[in-house]
Design a protein around this motif. Structure first.
Motif, PDB file in Angstrom:
ATOM      1  N   HIS A 193     -10.139   3.973   8.014  1.00 33.72           N
ATOM      2  CA  HIS A 193     -10.910   3.190   7.041  1.00 33.72           C
ATOM      3  C   HIS A 193     -10.083   2.900   5.789  1.00 33.72           C
ATOM      4  O   HIS A 193     -10.082   1.779   5.279  1.00 33.72           O
ATOM      5  CB  HIS A 193     -12.198   3.925   6.651  1.00 33.72           C
ATOM      6  CG  HIS A 193     -13.198   3.992   7.743  1.00 33.72           C
ATOM      7  ND1 HIS A 193     -13.964   5.100   7.984  1.00 33.72           N
ATOM      8  CD2 HIS A 193     -13.576   3.087   8.679  1.00 33.72           C
ATOM      9  CE1 HIS A 193     -14.758   4.879   9.009  1.00 33.72           C
ATOM     10  NE2 HIS A 193     -14.538   3.661   9.453  1.00 33.72           N
ATOM     11  N   VAL A 194      -9.372   3.911   5.297  1.00 31.82           N
ATOM     12  CA  VAL A 194      -8.510   3.720   4.117  1.00 31.82           C
ATOM     13  C   VAL A 194      -7.405   2.718   4.444  1.00 31.82           C
ATOM     14  O   VAL A 194      -7.132   1.798   3.665  1.00 31.82           O
ATOM     15  CB  VAL A 194      -7.931   5.062   3.633  1.00 31.82           C
ATOM     16  CG1 VAL A 194      -6.823   4.854   2.603  1.00 31.82           C
ATOM     17  CG2 VAL A 194      -9.042   5.944   3.056  1.00 31.82           C
ATOM     18  N   LEU A 195      -6.790   2.863   5.592  1.00 29.96           N
ATOM     19  CA  LEU A 195      -5.736   1.944   6.017  1.00 29.96           C
ATOM     20  C   LEU A 195      -6.255   0.515   6.065  1.00 29.96           C
ATOM     21  O   LEU A 195      -5.616  -0.414   5.555  1.00 29.96           O
ATOM     22  CB  LEU A 195      -5.195   2.363   7.384  1.00 29.96           C
ATOM     23  CG  LEU A 195      -4.045   1.553   7.935  1.00 29.96           C
ATOM     24  CD1 LEU A 195      -2.794   1.733   7.076  1.00 29.96           C
ATOM     25  CD2 LEU A 195      -3.764   1.961   9.374  1.00 29.96           C
ATOM     26  N   ASP A 241      -0.986  11.377   3.049  1.00 24.33           N
ATOM     27  CA  ASP A 241      -0.717  11.591   4.479  1.00 24.33           C
ATOM     28  C   ASP A 241      -0.064  10.361   5.107  1.00 24.33           C
ATOM     29  O   ASP A 241       0.932  10.461   5.814  1.00 24.33           O
ATOM     30  CB  ASP A 241      -2.010  11.870   5.258  1.00 24.33           C
ATOM     31  CG  ASP A 241      -2.622  13.224   4.994  1.00 24.33           C
ATOM     32  OD1 ASP A 241      -1.945  14.096   4.393  1.00 24.33           O
ATOM     33  OD2 ASP A 241      -3.792  13.413   5.401  1.00 24.33           O
ATOM     34  N   LEU A 242      -0.659   9.193   4.857  1.00 24.86           N
ATOM     35  CA  LEU A 242      -0.159   7.948   5.448  1.00 24.86           C
ATOM     36  C   LEU A 242       1.236   7.613   4.931  1.00 24.86           C
ATOM     37  O   LEU A 242       2.091   7.148   5.689  1.00 24.86           O
ATOM     38  CB  LEU A 242      -1.129   6.796   5.163  1.00 24.86           C
ATOM     39  CG  LEU A 242      -2.508   6.907   5.816  1.00 24.86           C
ATOM     40  CD1 LEU A 242      -3.427   5.812   5.291  1.00 24.86           C
ATOM     41  CD2 LEU A 242      -2.402   6.865   7.329  1.00 24.86           C
ATOM     42  N   GLU A 243       1.461   7.879   3.655  1.00 26.12           N
ATOM     43  CA  GLU A 243       2.770   7.606   3.058  1.00 26.12           C
ATOM     44  C   GLU A 243       3.835   8.559   3.611  1.00 26.12           C
ATOM     45  O   GLU A 243       4.932   8.134   3.980  1.00 26.12           O
ATOM     46  CB  GLU A 243       2.670   7.723   1.537  1.00 26.12           C
ATOM     47  CG  GLU A 243       3.817   7.128   0.804  1.00 26.12           C
ATOM     48  CD  GLU A 243       3.585   7.100  -0.702  1.00 26.12           C
ATOM     49  OE1 GLU A 243       4.410   6.461  -1.375  1.00 26.12           O
ATOM     50  OE2 GLU A 243       2.621   7.709  -1.206  1.00 26.12           O
ATOM     51  N   GLN A 244       3.511   9.848   3.694  1.00 26.83           N
ATOM     52  CA  GLN A 244       4.469  10.827   4.210  1.00 26.83           C
ATOM     53  C   GLN A 244       4.812  10.559   5.672  1.00 26.83           C
ATOM     54  O   GLN A 244       5.937  10.798   6.103  1.00 26.83           O
ATOM     55  CB  GLN A 244       3.923  12.243   4.036  1.00 26.83           C
ATOM     56  CG  GLN A 244       3.950  12.708   2.603  1.00 26.83           C
ATOM     57  CD  GLN A 244       3.314  14.080   2.415  1.00 26.83           C
ATOM     58  OE1 GLN A 244       2.643  14.610   3.291  1.00 26.83           O
ATOM     59  NE2 GLN A 244       3.513  14.645   1.224  1.00 26.83           N
ATOM     60  N   ALA A 245       3.860  10.056   6.429  1.00 23.44           N
ATOM     61  CA  ALA A 245       4.102   9.752   7.846  1.00 23.44           C
ATOM     62  C   ALA A 245       4.898   8.464   8.024  1.00 23.44           C
ATOM     63  O   ALA A 245       5.456   8.230   9.084  1.00 23.44           O
ATOM     64  CB  ALA A 245       2.768   9.644   8.582  1.00 23.44           C
ATOM     65  N   GLY A 246       4.951   7.622   6.987  1.00 24.77           N
ATOM     66  CA  GLY A 246       5.669   6.359   7.086  1.00 24.77           C
ATOM     67  C   GLY A 246       4.806   5.187   7.513  1.00 24.77           C
ATOM     68  O   GLY A 246       5.309   4.106   7.795  1.00 24.77           O
ATOM     69  N   VAL A 247       3.493   5.389   7.538  1.00 26.93           N
ATOM     70  CA  VAL A 247       2.571   4.313   7.920  1.00 26.93           C
ATOM     71  C   VAL A 247       2.470   3.282   6.803  1.00 26.93           C
ATOM     72  O   VAL A 247       2.388   2.085   7.067  1.00 26.93           O
ATOM     73  CB  VAL A 247       1.166   4.872   8.255  1.00 26.93           C
ATOM     74  CG1 VAL A 247       0.204   3.757   8.619  1.00 26.93           C
ATOM     75  CG2 VAL A 247       1.248   5.898   9.358  1.00 26.93           C
ATOM     76  N   THR A 276     -14.707  10.530  -1.617  1.00 28.45           N
ATOM     77  CA  THR A 276     -14.259  10.745  -2.990  1.00 28.45           C
ATOM     78  C   THR A 276     -12.871  10.151  -3.212  1.00 28.45           C
ATOM     79  O   THR A 276     -12.091   9.976  -2.264  1.00 28.45           O
ATOM     80  CB  THR A 276     -14.203  12.249  -3.325  1.00 28.45           C
ATOM     81  OG1 THR A 276     -13.192  12.861  -2.522  1.00 28.45           O
ATOM     82  CG2 THR A 276     -15.551  12.928  -3.104  1.00 28.45           C
ATOM     83  N   GLU A 277     -12.574   9.885  -4.456  1.00 29.74           N
ATOM     84  CA  GLU A 277     -11.247   9.384  -4.816  1.00 29.74           C
ATOM     85  C   GLU A 277     -10.179  10.416  -4.466  1.00 29.74           C
ATOM     86  O   GLU A 277      -9.081  10.072  -4.016  1.00 29.74           O
ATOM     87  CB  GLU A 277     -11.208   9.048  -6.306  1.00 29.74           C
ATOM     88  CG  GLU A 277      -9.961   8.349  -6.739  1.00 29.74           C
ATOM     89  CD  GLU A 277      -9.998   7.904  -8.195  1.00 29.74           C
ATOM     90  OE1 GLU A 277      -8.936   7.508  -8.707  1.00 29.74           O
ATOM     91  OE2 GLU A 277     -11.080   7.952  -8.825  1.00 29.74           O
ATOM     92  N   ARG A 278     -10.498  11.678  -4.621  1.00 31.11           N
ATOM     93  CA  ARG A 278      -9.576  12.760  -4.284  1.00 31.11           C
ATOM     94  C   ARG A 278      -9.244  12.745  -2.783  1.00 31.11           C
ATOM     95  O   ARG A 278      -8.098  12.945  -2.393  1.00 31.11           O
ATOM     96  CB  ARG A 278     -10.217  14.098  -4.660  1.00 31.11           C
ATOM     97  CG  ARG A 278      -9.300  15.250  -4.541  1.00 31.11           C
ATOM     98  CD  ARG A 278      -8.768  15.508  -5.893  1.00 31.11           C
ATOM     99  NE  ARG A 278      -8.305  16.880  -5.983  1.00 31.11           N
ATOM    100  CZ  ARG A 278      -7.320  17.203  -6.768  1.00 31.11           C
ATOM    101  NH1 ARG A 278      -6.740  16.284  -7.491  1.00 31.11           N
ATOM    102  NH2 ARG A 278      -6.936  18.433  -6.857  1.00 31.11           N
ATOM    103  N   ALA A 279     -10.253  12.500  -1.952  1.00 29.47           N
ATOM    104  CA  ALA A 279     -10.024  12.412  -0.502  1.00 29.47           C
ATOM    105  C   ALA A 279      -9.130  11.220  -0.171  1.00 29.47           C
ATOM    106  O   ALA A 279      -8.241  11.328   0.682  1.00 29.47           O
ATOM    107  CB  ALA A 279     -11.354  12.309   0.234  1.00 29.47           C
ATOM    108  N   VAL A 280      -9.321  10.109  -0.865  1.00 35.44           N
ATOM    109  CA  VAL A 280      -8.475   8.936  -0.647  1.00 35.44           C
ATOM    110  C   VAL A 280      -7.039   9.249  -1.051  1.00 35.44           C
ATOM    111  O   VAL A 280      -6.093   8.872  -0.352  1.00 35.44           O
ATOM    112  CB  VAL A 280      -9.007   7.694  -1.400  1.00 35.44           C
ATOM    113  CG1 VAL A 280      -8.018   6.544  -1.326  1.00 35.44           C
ATOM    114  CG2 VAL A 280     -10.355   7.267  -0.847  1.00 35.44           C
ATOM    115  N   THR A 288      -7.392  -0.354  -6.187  1.00 33.96           N
ATOM    116  CA  THR A 288      -7.222   0.988  -6.751  1.00 33.96           C
ATOM    117  C   THR A 288      -7.795   1.998  -5.769  1.00 33.96           C
ATOM    118  O   THR A 288      -8.631   1.663  -4.917  1.00 33.96           O
ATOM    119  CB  THR A 288      -7.947   1.132  -8.103  1.00 33.96           C
ATOM    120  OG1 THR A 288      -9.370   1.011  -7.871  1.00 33.96           O
ATOM    121  CG2 THR A 288      -7.481   0.084  -9.107  1.00 33.96           C
ATOM    122  N   LEU A 289      -7.361   3.237  -5.884  1.00 32.46           N
ATOM    123  CA  LEU A 289      -7.880   4.265  -4.995  1.00 32.46           C
ATOM    124  C   LEU A 289      -9.364   4.499  -5.238  1.00 32.46           C
ATOM    125  O   LEU A 289     -10.105   4.841  -4.322  1.00 32.46           O
ATOM    126  CB  LEU A 289      -7.068   5.551  -5.132  1.00 32.46           C
ATOM    127  CG  LEU A 289      -5.589   5.418  -4.747  1.00 32.46           C
ATOM    128  CD1 LEU A 289      -4.916   6.785  -4.753  1.00 32.46           C
ATOM    129  CD2 LEU A 289      -5.408   4.737  -3.413  1.00 32.46           C
TER     130      LEU A 289
END
Length: 107
Positions: A18-20, A51-57, A41-45, A30-31
């Protein structure tokens, strides 16, 4: 087969997808906006984006005081059942054709 209870809260896609999808539709969101759209929550986003950034997505690019996000459509999905498919395949499935074609073009 019966329909699920009307107040059932489960969905077929995860919050990560969903975030993607939100970031593809609005790379400059904005987040907080993403959190409101997804219903978390914004914290969950923030955790999901990390996670998505660290994975390279996704790749984050700073533009002034805001961030903009680019999605790598060639990134293969992680679960063994769908590892033969890419993020681009998922987005094409979820988006209408014209938007999906734009979203899938490499930056």
């Amino acid at each position: 087969m019966t329909d699920p209870a009307p107040d059932s809260q489960w969905t077929f896609l995860t919050n990560h997808s969903h975030v993607l999808l939100c970031l593809v539709r609005d790379p400059g969101a904005t987040l907080r906006q993403v959190a409101e759209r997804v219903g978390i929550t914004e914290r969950a986003v923030q955790r999901i984006v990390r996670d998505l950034e660290q994975a390279g997505v996704i790749t984050r690019r700073r533009q002034g005081r805001r961030n903009s996000y680019t999605v790598d459509p060639g990134f293969h999905l992680r679960h063994p059942l769908e590892a033969h498919r890419t993020v681009g395949h998922l987005l094409a499935l979820l988006e209408e054709a014209p938007e999906a074609e734009t979203a899938l073009q490499p930056a």
